[in-house]
Design an enzyme around this catalytic site. Sequence first.
Site, PDB file in Angstrom:
ATOM      1  N   ASP A  72       0.833  -1.204   0.000  1.00  0.00           N
ATOM      2  CA  ASP A  72       0.000   0.000   0.000  1.00  0.00           C
ATOM      3  C   ASP A  72       0.869   1.255   0.000  1.00  0.00           C
ATOM      4  O   ASP A  72       2.054   1.220   0.339  1.00  0.00           O
ATOM      5  CB  ASP A  72      -0.947   0.006   1.203  1.00  0.00           C
ATOM      6  CG  ASP A  72      -0.205   0.110   2.523  1.00  0.00           C
ATOM      7  OD1 ASP A  72       0.796  -0.619   2.698  1.00  0.00           O
ATOM      8  OD2 ASP A  72      -0.619   0.914   3.381  1.00  0.00           O
ATOM      9  N   ASP A  94       8.413   4.481  -1.259  1.00  0.00           N
ATOM     10  CA  ASP A  94       7.708   3.987  -0.066  1.00  0.00           C
ATOM     11  C   ASP A  94       6.431   3.259  -0.445  1.00  0.00           C
ATOM     12  O   ASP A  94       5.371   3.873  -0.577  1.00  0.00           O
ATOM     13  CB  ASP A  94       7.411   5.166   0.858  1.00  0.00           C
ATOM     14  CG  ASP A  94       6.819   4.758   2.193  1.00  0.00           C
ATOM     15  OD1 ASP A  94       6.974   3.580   2.571  1.00  0.00           O
ATOM     16  OD2 ASP A  94       6.210   5.622   2.853  1.00  0.00           O
ATOM     17  N   GLU A 125      -0.114  -0.892   5.696  1.00  0.00           N
ATOM     18  CA  GLU A 125       1.004  -0.441   6.525  1.00  0.00           C
ATOM     19  C   GLU A 125       0.908   1.045   6.828  1.00  0.00           C
ATOM     20  O   GLU A 125       1.295   1.500   7.917  1.00  0.00           O
ATOM     21  CB  GLU A 125       2.334  -0.751   5.834  1.00  0.00           C
ATOM     22  CG  GLU A 125       3.566  -0.585   6.726  1.00  0.00           C
ATOM     23  CD  GLU A 125       4.129   0.829   6.764  1.00  0.00           C
ATOM     24  OE1 GLU A 125       4.982   1.109   7.628  1.00  0.00           O
ATOM     25  OE2 GLU A 125       3.713   1.667   5.926  1.00  0.00           O
ATOM     26  N   GLU A 126       0.393   1.809   5.870  1.00  0.00           N
ATOM     27  CA  GLU A 126       0.317   3.262   6.064  1.00  0.00           C
ATOM     28  C   GLU A 126      -0.816   3.666   7.007  1.00  0.00           C
ATOM     29  O   GLU A 126      -0.929   4.843   7.357  1.00  0.00           O
ATOM     30  CB  GLU A 126       0.141   3.965   4.714  1.00  0.00           C
ATOM     31  CG  GLU A 126       1.295   3.776   3.736  1.00  0.00           C
ATOM     32  CD  GLU A 126       2.555   4.514   4.154  1.00  0.00           C
ATOM     33  OE1 GLU A 126       2.514   5.239   5.168  1.00  0.00           O
ATOM     34  OE2 GLU A 126       3.588   4.351   3.482  1.00  0.00           O
ATOM     35  N   GLU A 148      11.792  -1.211   3.644  1.00  0.00           N
ATOM     36  CA  GLU A 148      11.597   0.231   3.716  1.00  0.00           C
ATOM     37  C   GLU A 148      12.803   0.909   3.077  1.00  0.00           C
ATOM     38  O   GLU A 148      13.906   0.367   3.085  1.00  0.00           O
ATOM     39  CB  GLU A 148      11.439   0.708   5.169  1.00  0.00           C
ATOM     40  CG  GLU A 148      10.167   0.256   5.865  1.00  0.00           C
ATOM     41  CD  GLU A 148       8.917   0.961   5.354  1.00  0.00           C
ATOM     42  OE1 GLU A 148       9.050   1.951   4.584  1.00  0.00           O
ATOM     43  OE2 GLU A 148       7.808   0.522   5.718  1.00  0.00           O
ATOM     44  N   HIS A 332       6.099  10.015   0.533  1.00  0.00           N
ATOM     45  CA  HIS A 332       4.834  10.766   0.619  1.00  0.00           C
ATOM     46  C   HIS A 332       4.847  12.100  -0.129  1.00  0.00           C
ATOM     47  O   HIS A 332       3.885  12.850  -0.030  1.00  0.00           O
ATOM     48  CB  HIS A 332       4.469  11.026   2.083  1.00  0.00           C
ATOM     49  CG  HIS A 332       4.375   9.797   2.929  1.00  0.00           C
ATOM     50  ND1 HIS A 332       3.955   9.825   4.248  1.00  0.00           N
ATOM     51  CD2 HIS A 332       4.636   8.490   2.668  1.00  0.00           C
ATOM     52  CE1 HIS A 332       3.983   8.606   4.756  1.00  0.00           C
ATOM     53  NE2 HIS A 332       4.396   7.773   3.799  1.00  0.00           N
TER      54      HIS A 332
END
Length: 360
Positions: A72, A94, A125-126, A148, A332
């Site tokens: 995700d 990410d 996960e987010e 990551e 992000h």
Amino acid sequence: MDLNRMTQTDISTLVGLVSQYSPSGKEHSAVDWLVKHMKFLGYEQAFIDEAGNAVGVIGTGQKQVVLLGHIDTVPGEIELVQDANLLYGRGTVDAKGPLACFVDAVARIGKKEGWQFVVIGAVEEERDSDGARFVVENYKPDFAIIGEPNRWDRIALGYKGTAWTTVTVKCEQAHTASGKQTAAEAAVEAWLVIKSYVDTFNTDKTKLFDKLLLTLSGITSASNDFEQWASLKIGVRLPVNVSPADWYRELNILLKIPDTYNALAEPTGFALPAWKGKKNTSLVRAFLKGIRQQGGEPGFVYKMGTADINIVAPVWKCPAVVYGPGNSALDHTPFEHIELEEYSKAIDALVSTLTTLTME
């Protein structure tokens, strides 16, 4: 998209994953694509588990390596574009870049006698890490690698913990000329008490990883005919020596304030303890060798955020690291991108690492 700089085969996993826009809660198309792709790459098993995670397995040996990435992303679709050595798109860093690296590296290694590789693209996960919370109860690996972005030549051995709290202060309604403290004023006072404690705690700490990192992310207030109240949304990043339970306990002590108003500290969301891994393990040694074999000078990093490692490592209690290509400063952001050369080096380094690990 111009893919002339590298062959489609070299980056097909990365391009395919990133092309499937999959913000948290809407990962199914990406999961379905990845399962089909892992079958194409020769994984002996590839399926969607009960939590909605994509799972690929090679080998049936007694020793197990789980490579846990997440499929995700945060919201905000970015056009998939290659500009020379850079690939732009949501999740390139990410964390579809690290996940694709895992998928490609294990496919290249193939079956190793006595070993089993499990690659997982976890969902959510987010948000609340539903995928990892399912995985942690269903595997017991000998080694764990979490995906990551930390650059291809570094491994992460620490992630801070986290805890969120809503502090609500209530008091009786009073005339503004009465001189009595309002709920909003009491909430500000409570915040200053908490901040003072954190500042004192951090005074003798030289490393950011060892400090409490406090955040005030929201303030609201309201009233009715007889009562007024104010709420603070407070978050903290925790060091290894302060558990979520320790933090909540200290908050309750700090908020024992006068009887003229009442304060309630209510934990919200999922609190996670900090994690710090050991350097002297066969997994770390294999990574150091694998990175050096590709011409890199390996380094260690300790991150201020949290990851699925915070969930699985305390339960699995096996050697674990966090690894993956990409610059986490681009997480992000609207210009998220990964260097394709770095992606390629990360695959080579991981292949070398797993090869060394399975020879011990």
